[in-house]
Motif scaffolding. Structure first.
Motif, PDB file in Angstrom:
ATOM      1  N   THR A   1     -17.828  17.045  12.493  1.00  0.00           N
ATOM      2  CA  THR A   1     -17.079  16.777  13.964  1.00  0.00           C
ATOM      3  C   THR A   1     -17.940  16.210  14.782  1.00  0.00           C
ATOM      4  O   THR A   1     -17.318  15.380  15.543  1.00  0.00           O
ATOM      5  CB  THR A   1     -17.163  18.390  14.357  1.00  0.00           C
ATOM      6  OG1 THR A   1     -16.234  19.134  13.441  1.00  0.00           O
ATOM      7  CG2 THR A   1     -16.331  18.407  15.736  1.00  0.00           C
TER       8      THR A   1
ATOM      9  N   GLU B   1     -17.513  12.569  14.134  1.00  0.00           N
ATOM     10  CA  GLU B   1     -16.355  11.975  15.020  1.00  0.00           C
ATOM     11  C   GLU B   1     -16.569  11.736  16.476  1.00  0.00           C
ATOM     12  O   GLU B   1     -16.097  10.819  17.081  1.00  0.00           O
ATOM     13  CB  GLU B   1     -15.134  12.976  14.614  1.00  0.00           C
ATOM     14  CG  GLU B   1     -14.610  12.981  12.963  1.00  0.00           C
ATOM     15  CD  GLU B   1     -14.151  11.532  12.645  1.00  0.00           C
ATOM     16  OE1 GLU B   1     -13.411  11.076  13.273  1.00  0.00           O
ATOM     17  OE2 GLU B   1     -14.695  11.211  11.613  1.00  0.00           O
ATOM     18  N   GLN B   2     -17.359  12.804  17.124  1.00  0.00           N
ATOM     19  CA  GLN B   2     -17.443  12.715  18.721  1.00  0.00           C
ATOM     20  C   GLN B   2     -18.159  11.496  18.991  1.00  0.00           C
ATOM     21  O   GLN B   2     -17.899  10.625  19.634  1.00  0.00           O
ATOM     22  CB  GLN B   2     -18.149  13.728  19.181  1.00  0.00           C
ATOM     23  CG  GLN B   2     -17.186  15.232  19.157  1.00  0.00           C
ATOM     24  CD  GLN B   2     -18.281  16.504  19.595  1.00  0.00           C
ATOM     25  OE1 GLN B   2     -19.093  16.725  19.001  1.00  0.00           O
ATOM     26  NE2 GLN B   2     -17.961  16.534  20.902  1.00  0.00           N
TER      27      GLN B   2
ATOM     28  N   LYS C   1     -18.520   8.587  17.341  1.00  0.00           N
ATOM     29  CA  LYS C   1     -17.558   7.472  17.163  1.00  0.00           C
ATOM     30  C   LYS C   1     -16.677   6.808  18.667  1.00  0.00           C
ATOM     31  O   LYS C   1     -16.249   6.001  18.661  1.00  0.00           O
ATOM     32  CB  LYS C   1     -16.479   7.662  16.103  1.00  0.00           C
ATOM     33  CG  LYS C   1     -17.180   7.681  14.530  1.00  0.00           C
ATOM     34  CD  LYS C   1     -15.910   7.967  13.625  1.00  0.00           C
ATOM     35  CE  LYS C   1     -16.687   8.066  12.028  1.00  0.00           C
ATOM     36  NZ  LYS C   1     -15.570   8.108  11.328  1.00  0.00           N
TER      37      LYS C   1
END
Length: 214
Positions: A142, A145-146, A148
């Motif tokens: 998670t 992903e943040q 990114k």
């Protein structure tokens, strides 16, 4: 000179921490307190740069004292002194705006580095505390992903922020002006959906941007 108030209800712990802080000629312990209420009073009286708060204290615990200090004197940075079994308290302290978390049993170097970092406007987490907190929060996938959502430069700034650097330190490392770093940090907080530098630092740890969590 970095002015510090130290609050812990155990006399030997206070003495040990005060001795470590006293070994740095840039740090001065201006007052000591044995409970949370006295800590708040001493912060208001001495107006220090940093207050070190034990989480579990009589009269007023460290979390309640932190809340009062952040309300009455937000200029003073709050560092929580914790033990391994207090992860849930760390999460609460994060929400209150604490700037640092240090283990009572940690390396003296971490204590000195942490006090200097938060006094300079940075966030600081003992790597062992960060590791334990991360285990209680969202997973690495998670956080990755943040991250990114950030530009390469913002990711670089986040990594340095997570390592305990202040805006001035980051500016010097990246050869940019401090105002640009502040703008990057503001954007990073917004894109990550976090409230402060400490929460951003935890995301940096979770995403693998900061090494040495063993």
């Amino acid at each position: 000179m970095i002015r510090v108030v130290l609050a812990d209800d155990e006399a030997m712990i206070r003495a040990g921490i005060a001795a470590i802080l006293g070994s740095d000629d840039r740090i001065e312990v201006v007052a000591q307190a044995v409970d949370g209420r006295e800590a708040v009073d001493e912060v208001l009286r001495t107006r220090p740069d940093v207050v070190l708060l034990d989480i579990q204290m009589p009269e007023l615990d460290g979390l309640a004292a932190a809340r009062e200090i952040r309300r009455l004197r937000p200029e003073t940075s709050v560092v929580m002194l914790t033990t391994f079994n207090e992860e849930t308290y760390v999460e609460q302290a994060l929400a209150l705006g604490a700037s640092g978390f240090l283990l009572k049993s940690g390396d003296p170097f971490e204590l000195l580095a942490g006090v200097r970092a938060v006094a300079d406007g940075a966030a600081f987490l003992s790597p062992k505390i960060a590791k334990r907190v991360i285990e209680q929060l969202t997973g690495r996938a998670t956080s990755r992903e943040q991250v990114k959502l950030l530009t390469p430069k913002e990711t670089e700034v986040l990594a340095l922020l997570g390592s305990g650097m202040s805006n001035a330190d980051i500016a010097a490392r990246l050869f940019i002006v401090e105002g640009t770093v502040k703008a990057h940090v503001s954007t990073i907080l917004s894109r990550l959906g976090v409230k402060n530098r400490v929460q951003a630092a935890i995301v940096a740890y979770e995403a693998g941007l900061v090494e040495s969590l063993a």
